[in-house]
Motif scaffolding. Structure first.
Motif, PDB file in Angstrom:
ATOM      1  N   THR A 102      16.363  -0.939  -7.252  1.00 54.10           N
ATOM      2  CA  THR A 102      16.047  -2.111  -8.058  1.00 54.10           C
ATOM      3  C   THR A 102      16.709  -3.334  -7.444  1.00 54.10           C
ATOM      4  N   PHE A 103      16.236  -4.510  -7.859  1.00 58.04           N
ATOM      5  CA  PHE A 103      16.860  -5.711  -7.310  1.00 58.04           C
ATOM      6  C   PHE A 103      18.314  -5.802  -7.754  1.00 58.04           C
ATOM      7  N   ARG A 104      18.625  -5.373  -8.955  1.00 59.35           N
ATOM      8  CA  ARG A 104      20.006  -5.399  -9.432  1.00 59.35           C
ATOM      9  C   ARG A 104      20.887  -4.508  -8.563  1.00 59.35           C
ATOM     10  N   GLN A 105      20.379  -3.309  -8.244  1.00 59.89           N
ATOM     11  CA  GLN A 105      21.140  -2.407  -7.378  1.00 59.89           C
ATOM     12  C   GLN A 105      21.309  -2.981  -5.980  1.00 59.89           C
ATOM     13  N   TRP A 106      20.255  -3.595  -5.474  1.00 58.77           N
ATOM     14  CA  TRP A 106      20.323  -4.222  -4.153  1.00 58.77           C
ATOM     15  C   TRP A 106      21.411  -5.297  -4.140  1.00 58.77           C
ATOM     16  N   ASP A 148      11.326  -8.773  12.368  1.00 56.28           N
ATOM     17  CA  ASP A 148      11.067  -7.949  13.554  1.00 56.28           C
ATOM     18  C   ASP A 148      10.800  -6.481  13.237  1.00 56.28           C
ATOM     19  N   GLY A 149      10.241  -6.203  12.050  1.00 61.27           N
ATOM     20  CA  GLY A 149       9.959  -4.814  11.722  1.00 61.27           C
ATOM     21  C   GLY A 149       9.192  -4.717  10.428  1.00 61.27           C
ATOM     22  N   PRO A 150       8.903  -3.502   9.989  1.00 63.17           N
ATOM     23  CA  PRO A 150       8.186  -3.318   8.716  1.00 63.17           C
ATOM     24  C   PRO A 150       9.028  -3.804   7.549  1.00 63.17           C
ATOM     25  N   TRP A 151       8.336  -4.166   6.473  1.00 61.89           N
ATOM     26  CA  TRP A 151       9.020  -4.692   5.285  1.00 61.89           C
ATOM     27  C   TRP A 151       9.337  -3.558   4.312  1.00 61.89           C
ATOM     28  N   ASP A 152       9.942  -2.513   4.790  1.00 59.80           N
ATOM     29  CA  ASP A 152      10.227  -1.358   3.954  1.00 59.80           C
ATOM     30  C   ASP A 152      11.386  -1.643   3.001  1.00 59.80           C
ATOM     31  N   ALA A 153      11.418  -0.888   1.894  1.00 60.33           N
ATOM     32  CA  ALA A 153      12.535  -0.935   0.957  1.00 60.33           C
ATOM     33  C   ALA A 153      12.871   0.488   0.552  1.00 60.33           C
ATOM     34  N   PRO A 154      14.147   0.803   0.365  1.00 60.94           N
ATOM     35  CA  PRO A 154      14.513   2.149  -0.084  1.00 60.94           C
ATOM     36  C   PRO A 154      13.834   2.488  -1.400  1.00 60.94           C
ATOM     37  N   GLU A 165       0.828  -1.206   0.000  1.00 57.09           N
ATOM     38  CA  GLU A 165       0.000   0.000   0.000  1.00 57.09           C
ATOM     39  C   GLU A 165       0.860   1.252   0.000  1.00 57.09           C
ATOM     40  N   ALA A 166       1.894   1.268   0.852  1.00 55.04           N
ATOM     41  CA  ALA A 166       2.776   2.436   0.904  1.00 55.04           C
ATOM     42  C   ALA A 166       3.486   2.639  -0.430  1.00 55.04           C
ATOM     43  N   TYR A 167       3.889   1.540  -1.058  1.00 49.99           N
ATOM     44  CA  TYR A 167       4.591   1.633  -2.339  1.00 49.99           C
ATOM     45  C   TYR A 167       3.678   2.213  -3.416  1.00 49.99           C
ATOM     46  N   ARG A 204      15.875  -9.603 -17.312  1.00 46.03           N
ATOM     47  CA  ARG A 204      16.237  -8.184 -17.180  1.00 46.03           C
ATOM     48  C   ARG A 204      15.103  -7.391 -16.537  1.00 46.03           C
ATOM     49  N   TYR A 205      13.880  -7.701 -16.924  1.00 50.16           N
ATOM     50  CA  TYR A 205      12.699  -7.026 -16.356  1.00 50.16           C
ATOM     51  C   TYR A 205      12.672  -7.205 -14.839  1.00 50.16           C
ATOM     52  N   VAL A 206      12.891  -8.431 -14.382  1.00 50.22           N
ATOM     53  CA  VAL A 206      12.833  -8.714 -12.948  1.00 50.22           C
ATOM     54  C   VAL A 206      13.940  -7.987 -12.205  1.00 50.22           C
ATOM     55  N   LEU A 207      15.158  -8.089 -12.693  1.00 48.29           N
ATOM     56  CA  LEU A 207      16.292  -7.510 -11.971  1.00 48.29           C
ATOM     57  C   LEU A 207      16.249  -5.989 -11.965  1.00 48.29           C
ATOM     58  N   ASP A 208      15.654  -5.387 -12.984  1.00 45.16           N
ATOM     59  CA  ASP A 208      15.614  -3.923 -13.063  1.00 45.16           C
ATOM     60  C   ASP A 208      14.336  -3.323 -12.494  1.00 45.16           C
ATOM     61  N   ALA A 209      13.455  -4.152 -11.947  1.00 46.32           N
ATOM     62  CA  ALA A 209      12.237  -3.648 -11.304  1.00 46.32           C
ATOM     63  C   ALA A 209      12.549  -3.188  -9.888  1.00 46.32           C
ATOM     64  N   PRO A 210      11.910  -2.109  -9.423  1.00 53.13           N
ATOM     65  CA  PRO A 210      12.140  -1.653  -8.044  1.00 53.13           C
ATOM     66  C   PRO A 210      11.690  -2.706  -7.033  1.00 53.13           C
ATOM     67  N   VAL A 211      12.398  -2.763  -5.935  1.00 55.91           N
ATOM     68  CA  VAL A 211      12.048  -3.674  -4.851  1.00 55.91           C
ATOM     69  C   VAL A 211      10.880  -3.067  -4.079  1.00 55.91           C
ATOM     70  N   MET A 212       9.799  -3.818  -3.966  1.00 54.56           N
ATOM     71  CA  MET A 212       8.620  -3.317  -3.258  1.00 54.56           C
ATOM     72  C   MET A 212       8.776  -3.444  -1.754  1.00 54.56           C
ATOM     73  N   CYS A 213       9.329  -4.554  -1.306  1.00 57.19           N
ATOM     74  CA  CYS A 213       9.461  -4.775   0.124  1.00 57.19           C
ATOM     75  C   CYS A 213      10.605  -5.740   0.398  1.00 57.19           C
ATOM     76  N   ILE A 214      11.222  -5.580   1.543  1.00 60.99           N
ATOM     77  CA  ILE A 214      12.270  -6.489   2.005  1.00 60.99           C
ATOM     78  C   ILE A 214      11.776  -7.126   3.288  1.00 60.99           C
ATOM     79  N   ARG A 215      11.622  -8.423   3.257  1.00 60.36           N
ATOM     80  CA  ARG A 215      11.038  -9.120   4.398  1.00 60.36           C
ATOM     81  C   ARG A 215      11.917  -9.010   5.637  1.00 60.36           C
ATOM     82  N   SER A 216      11.243  -8.892   6.769  1.00 58.42           N
ATOM     83  CA  SER A 216      11.933  -8.756   8.051  1.00 58.42           C
ATOM     84  C   SER A 216      11.154  -9.516   9.109  1.00 58.42           C
TER      85      SER A 216
END
Length: 457
Positions: A257-261, A247-253, A135-137, A233-245
């Protein structure tokens, strides 16, 4: 044991190529069906979250063969197991629904087949960290994200990726067919012309909503001779929606992109192969490769068995070699209309969303495709009831250039012109739009104005 970080980008690409297109003889079929859950006595009365949670608990105790889940807005989703035939798929899901519907009615709840909620504004009832992050994304793109999450429902048909070799059942042909035929299926089964009781100007509002979301995760990847490479290429260059955690929110910068991550190793930690697999589940193009091909463009359909027709037609056009060849020839000319832009933001898909089968090109293609499907169904072993349902839909809608949304609009316009003098010409009655406006939040223009507003980006 913690998951192992991936080692190289080549390893990531090889993993994606291996899991997303699994080739071989097309022999399995599946379906994922969503319904809007409503109060059985008054569909316009929103269902309280406590009732939905109680329903989820009760339904999960049933001996179902399909996977039952609930979507963020309380939509019920039933996902079949892969079946070895169309008939086996239909029989299994029908048996599950025979258990689910009475259980829902006993709790005072009904299940409605609409592509977009015609009664209520979107309201999220699930608070899982994935949906908080989603939702935040999507809020960065406006109100369409919440509408997609909480107010839409579909019939998603899953077919095998096909043979490695060229031909009517080959991977490359099926991948292209899915993106052209997808516009025809969108138009033929359009079933969401209203929102909050008002017409939106589109026969499938659901498709319009999807077209307004983040293009880097909801548009089709580039078409070409190498679907595997384009998808990786589509997958790796797509922005990361969430990073699972844990003990906290699943926020992502924002913008990561996954490639940058992978290249930077954070934040908050280096990604793993499991993170890549999860990232794929947050991408929503109209055709999503999951080993098989998942066609995601069909609106939910009304009635206990409305989902059977899109399932049967799609299965016939993909898995019967003769029907697949005829369908490809029928939709190939649509590539010129689609142009170079990806679905669903190209002109072909826009016309499917707005005019459906009133569009001459889409109507011509639909007539040819449905005829091919009808001839193929006996070869696939479809039952007489299934063949009759497809024939009835073809006669009622496709042959007449109509879609289920037209029934809703006819009823709405008839109610709004009921007070006209008896001598009012029929033409005037049919052309008189309801005296209503689309209710939205102050900062959000109507759906019809919002549609494709980010095409230039």
């Amino acid at each position: 044991m913690p998951a192992r970080p991936a080692t190289t980008e080549a390893e990531l690409e090889a993993h994606l190529r291996g899991i997303c297109f699994k080739t071989g003889p097309p022999r399995r079929i599946g379906v994922e069906i969503e319904w809007l859950v409503h109060d059985a006595r008054n569909p316009r009365c929103p269902v309280e979250p406590t009732r939905l949670h109680a329903a989820a608990t009760a339904l999960r105790a049933l001996p179902l063969t399909s996977l039952l889940t609930f979507e963020p807005g309380g939509q019920l989703e039933l996902s079949s197991l892969p079946a070895t035939s169309l008939s086996a798929c239909i029989e299994a899901v029908t048996a599950d629904l025979a258990l689910i519907r009475p259980a829902m009615l006993a709790m005072g709840l009904g299940m409605a087949g609409h592509g977009h909620n015609p009664w209520h504004a979107p309201r999220r009832v699930l608070t899982h960290p994935r949906y908080n992050a989603m939702e935040a994304y999507f809020d960065r793109w406006g109100a369409a994200g919440r509408s997609m999450m909480c107010g839409t429902a579909s019939v998603q048909v899953c077919v095998d990726a096909g043979y490695e070799e060229p031909g009517p059942l080959g991977l490359g042909r099926r991948w292209l067919l899915a993106h052209l035929l997808g516009a025809v299926l969108t138009a033929a089964f359009a079933n969401s012309p209203t929102s909050e009781g008002c017409p939106t100007g589109y026969r499938t509002t659901r498709q319009v909503v999807w077209s307004q979301l983040d293009p880097e995760r909801t548009l089709a990847p580039p078409q070409g001779p190498d679907p595997r490479g384009a998808w990786a290429r589509y997958v790796l260059d797509a922005p990361v929606m969430c990073i699972r955690s844990e003990d906290g929110p699943w926020d992502a910068p924002e913008g990561l992109t996954f490639r940058q991550w992978f290249r930077t190793g954070g934040p908050p930690r280096p990604p793993t192969q499991e993170d890549l697999d999860y990232h794929v589940t947050t991408l929503f193009p109209p055709v999503r490769p999951r080993g098989h091909l998942e066609l995601r463009m069909i609106d939910a359909q009304a009635g206990d068995s409305g989902w059977i027709v899109p399932l049967a037609v799609t299965a016939a056009l993909f898995d019967d070699p003769e029907a697949a060849e005829r369908a490809y020839r029928a939709v190939k000319p649509l590539a010129e209309t689609a142009g170079s832009r990806p679905a669903p933001r190209n002109p072909l898909w826009r016309r499917a969303a707005r005019g459906a089968l009133t569009d001459p090109e889409l109507h011509t293609a639909a007539v040819a495709c449905f005829a091919a499907a009808q001839e193929a169904l006996p070869r696939l072993g479809a039952s007489p009831d299934v063949r009759a349902a497809v024939a009835d839909f073809t006669e009622r809608y496709v042959a007449r250039g109509r879609c289920p949304a037209d029934d809703h609009l006819d009823a709405l316009y008839a109610a709004d012109t009921a007070d006209m003098p008896p001598e009012t010409p029929l033409e005037t009655r049919l052309r008189t739009p309801p005296d209503r406006t689309h209710p939205t939040a102050p900062a959000q223009p109507p759906v019809s104005e919002l549609a494709f507003r980010k095409d230039s980006q």
